[in-house]
Design an enzyme around this catalytic site. Structure first.
Site, short mmCIF file in Angstrom:
data_model
loop_
_atom_site.label_atom_id
_atom_site.label_comp_id
_atom_site.label_asym_id
_atom_site.label_seq_id
_atom_site.Cartn_x
_atom_site.Cartn_y
_atom_site.Cartn_z
N GLU A 196 55.01 23.71 45.97
CA GLU A 196 55.33 24.51 44.78
C GLU A 196 56.84 24.59 44.54
O GLU A 196 57.40 25.66 44.30
CB GLU A 196 54.72 25.91 44.91
CG GLU A 196 53.21 25.87 45.05
CD GLU A 196 52.53 27.23 45.04
OE1 GLU A 196 53.15 28.21 45.48
OE2 GLU A 196 51.38 27.30 44.58
N GLU A 230 45.99 39.21 45.42
CA GLU A 230 46.43 38.42 44.27
C GLU A 230 45.26 37.98 43.39
O GLU A 230 45.36 37.98 42.17
CB GLU A 230 47.18 37.19 44.79
CG GLU A 230 47.60 36.23 43.71
CD GLU A 230 48.38 35.03 44.26
OE1 GLU A 230 48.60 34.96 45.47
OE2 GLU A 230 48.78 34.18 43.45
N ASP A 236 43.37 28.50 47.84
CA ASP A 236 44.41 29.52 47.80
C ASP A 236 43.85 30.93 47.70
O ASP A 236 43.90 31.53 46.62
CB ASP A 236 45.32 29.24 46.59
CG ASP A 236 46.56 30.11 46.59
OD1 ASP A 236 46.79 30.79 47.60
OD2 ASP A 236 47.28 30.11 45.58
O1 GCW Z 1 48.85 31.89 46.00
C1 GCW Z 1 50.04 31.28 45.73
C2 GCW Z 1 50.83 32.32 45.03
C3 GCW Z 1 52.30 32.09 45.13
C4 GCW Z 1 52.65 31.96 46.60
C5 GCW Z 1 51.89 30.76 47.17
C6 GCW Z 1 52.13 30.54 48.65
C7 GCW Z 1 54.61 32.62 47.80
O2 GCW Z 1 50.42 32.37 43.69
O3 GCW Z 1 52.93 33.19 44.55
O4 GCW Z 1 54.04 31.83 46.80
O5 GCW Z 1 50.52 30.97 47.00
O6 GCW Z 1 51.27 30.93 49.42
O7 GCW Z 1 53.15 29.99 49.01
#
Ligand code: GCW
Length: 703
Positions: free
Chosen positions: A305, A406, A378
């Site tokens: 990311e 989240e 995720d």
């Molecule tokens: O779930 C995603 C989140 C990001 C997060 C990423 C991660 C810290 O939307 O905000 O970044 O995972 O775990 O690195």
């Protein structure tokens, strides 16, 4: 005249005193959630009487047996016992029971655990808290208070425990400016700006709460890291925290930005094989250890990311991790995250981490741990366990779960996550044991849900997830029900009927969320960026794997992601016996159906319903479950303090409204895709699909 003025002054002072005292009293009784599960409210009935009779007296260890840690244990025991006894402990009574701390001379790390040993029949009746070191005694002291708070008799409290995992840590996604990524409980609890001079009292209360459930490490900053947190001024701040937390057995860790040698060091590369880069990290580690001799180590998100990493220099994740491991040496641990996927890679996102890391098995240094999220995508409301678990036998692996919600309705929806974590911990990998067993040499990390809100977690029930995380990392064999009961008895009430009802709410809550958000194995259907609310219609984002359409693949012909051999082949990343269990859409657990299979809308489910009928029924059931849980909560008003009863009821009002929103928006979208009439008995969503699609929430927290 003078006398009158003096009289008026005196009256004013007296009035002020009364007012202040009144205010203090009302504050003392207002239940704002700050005390978490450590309220230690007075016992009732027989338990109270008994404790009064025992009149426990805590004997403080002396000389070399004493430390800041044993001081804390003694203070906790004295205050906790006095509170539990309603202030009625008769100190110095001839018959009083001596509570002794028998924990040697080392402060230690508490890994050897503790024993609680009632010795009430001895000529000098005692209750012994025994451990190899002081941290063990602190854990034992908290355990004793917990057992008493649950109403157990001192005579019956015999425990012998040691933590299942060496690392039980929180990962904070807190930024130095106070904003918390995916945080729903206000601003960060870390006041970096005023450190090191000012240490907020919350930092102690935080350490205390963690110690009470056995958490022993905290990564204090976001994995999307800012390089400047490695500057000397931040090391000084970190040192202040480390010093404050050391007596509680909490070690500090930091997320370093991989490109720091360039960002801070003035080098023109961060290539992990470059000698200057390696020297820079070694010097940085030495600098940190000079200030914090027990610094835990680094948690790294690299090449994921948008974060920098070793692949920027055509090096592997092992090259990157090993370079940092060398810099720390035996002093600390590098925790390297396996959460990597790439926008350029067209393979199924669920397969990318496995493909990336399995070839590196055996190539990581001994002080490297690979941190793997519970599922391959995720932190969705439900995912199968990550195929990496068990697939790298020569690499230490740690389980990462998300305590902050989240993808499960932020702090506003009630979802007790222990059942989700239990599901992954108990999953048989088919490769040398369950996930709980695979991660045993390392441990568990939880993405923290704390914030500056008075109740710490944004909602009262989210405290239960912090508690559950600590308890499971200590003992992954604990059942969700045991944890729920422990937590609610300490947090809300010892009333048995109320406890049963709250336990029922907690245990049903996560499945209800799965049903109204992502039923039958669907995933990643939430709004873009803020991750709040439904948006299954989003199909046009530049990164394909950020689109909900990528995951559900719904069209007139069917719905679901084919991950079998005819599709992406992700199923083959699991051990053959596990893959076998999930291979057939007719026999797979329906909870994972659409994760692994693409089926037609008229696919016949085992219960006789078509997929479309069953999907609609799941949404309806999710909504009615939340209504039922909310009604149960409303009925608990007489048993719960009005402040927290109201606060939870308000959150339920939001959740009920939003569960319906998820149901309506999702059904409206699926209906628009499949063109089928709504199944019998299913109420069509009132507004048209366009309405749901038009909603936007730029102000949603946590982004
Ligand atoms: O779930 C995603 C989140 C990001 C997060 C990423 C991660 C810290 O939307 O905000 O970044 O995972 O775990 O690195």
């Amino acid at each position: 005249m003078m006398r009158e003025r003096r009289l008026v002054n005196r009256l004013a002072k007296a009035l002020a005193t009364v007012l202040v005292a009144g205010l203090a009293a009302s504050q003392a009784h207002a239940e704002d959630g700050y005390e978490l599960w450590l309220r230690h409210t007075p016992l009732e009935g027989g338990a109270l009487q008994e404790l009064g009779q025992y009149a426990p007296e805590v004997v403080a260890p002396q000389g070399e047996f004493q430390s800041a840690t044993t001081d804390i244990a003694v203070e906790e025991l004295r205050a906790g016992l006095a509170n539990l006894a309603g202030g009625n402990v008769a100190r110095g009574k001839a018959t009083s029971i001596r509570i002794t701390l028998d924990c040697g001379t080392a402060v230690g790390d508490g890994q050897a655990g503790f024993s609680l040993v009632p010795e009430l029949d001895r000529p000098t009746p005692a209750f012994r808290i025994a451990a190899r070191d002081h941290i063990g005694c602190l854990h034992g002291s908290f355990a004793l208070l917990r057992e008493l708070a649950l109403g157990k008799s001192l005579a019956d409290i015999t425990l012998q425990e040691r933590p299942a995992y060496p690392l039980r840590m929180l990962n904070h996604w807190d930024n130095p400016d106070g904003h918390v990524e995916r945080g729903y409980a206000g601003r960060s609890i870390f006041d970096w700006w005023h450190l090191p001079e000012r240490l907020d009292r919350r930092m102690i209360d935080y350490a205390r709460a963690n110690a009470s459930i056995g958490i022993n490490g905290a990564v204090v900053n976001n994995v999307n890291a800012r390089a400047f947190m490695l500057e000397p001024r931040y090391i000084a701040k970190l040192k202040r925290l480390a010093d404050a937390w050391r007596p509680y057995g909490i070690r500090v860790y930091l997320s370093p930005r991989f490109s720091a040698p360039r960002d801070l060091g003035g080098l023109d590369t961060a290539d992990p094989l470059d000698p200057e880069v390696r020297a820079w990290w070694r010097a940085k580690a030495d600098e940190i250890y000079a200030a914090i001799p027990d610094f835990g180590g680094f948690l790294v998100k690299a090449n994921s990311e948008g974060q920098p990493g070793p692949q920027d220099y055509d090096r592997t994740h092992a090259d990157g991790a090993n370079m940092l491991a060398e810099a720390l040496g035996e002093r600390g641990t590098v925790i390297w995250r396996a959460f990597v996927y790439s926008a350029e890679d067209e393979t199924d996102r669920a397969m990318q981490a496995y493909a990336e890391f399995v070839p590196l098995d055996g190539r990581f240094a001994d002080n490297v741990i690979l941190q793997v999220k519970n599922g391959p995508i995720d932190f969705q409301p439900r995912e199968p366990f990550h195929p990496l678990f068990g697939a790298m036998p020569r690499t230490r692996m740690m389980l990462e779960v998300q305590v902050t919600k989240e993808y499960l309705g932020f702090a506003s929806h009630l979802a007790f996550l222990a059942p989700m974590w239990e599901e992954v911990l108990d999953a048989d990998t088919g490769r040398g044991g369950t996930v709980a067993q695979v991660v045993a040499p390392a441990g568990m990390a939880g993405v923290a849900n704390t914030g500056a809100d008075r109740n710490w977690t944004g909602s009262d029930f989210d405290q239960a997830n912090w508690y559950a995380f600590g308890r499971l990392a200590w003992d992954p064999g604990l059942s969700s029900e045991t944890i729920a009961r422990e937590w609610n008895a300490q947090t809300f009430t010892r009333d048995q009927r109320a406890q049963d009802a709250i336990t029922d709410i907690m245990l049903g809550s996560r499945e209800a969320v799965v049903r109204y958000m992502t039923p039958l194995g669907l995933a990643h259907l939430m709004g873009t960026a803020h991750h709040y609310g439904p948006a299954p219609w989003v199909c046009d984002l530049a990164r394909p794997e950020w689109n909900p359409c990528y995951y559900h693949r719904a069209d007139a012909g069917g719905i679901g992601f084919d991950r079998t051999a005819t599709g992406s082949g992700a199923l083959a990343q699991y051990a053959p016996e596990i893959a076998q269990r999930w291979r057939d859409p007719d026999t797979i657990d329906p909870a994972l159906l659409l994760w692994f299979h693409r089926v037609t809308w008229d696919h016949r489910m085992a219960d006789g319903l078509t997929l479309w009928e069953r999907l609609a029924a799941e949404y309806d059931r999710g909504v009615s479950e939340v209504d039922r849980l909310a009604a149960t909560w409303h009925g608990l008003a007489p048993a719960i303090d009005p402040e927290r009863h109201r606060a939870v009821a308000d959150m339920f009002a939001i959740q009920q409204k939003e569960a319906l929103w998820w149901r309506d928006a999702s059904l409206a979208y699926w209906h628009s895709v499949n063109g089928l009439p709504y199944p019998d008995g299913v109420t069509p969503p009132p507004p048209p699909l366009e309405h749901y699609m038009s909603l936007s929430f730029p102000e949603a927290p946590g982004q």
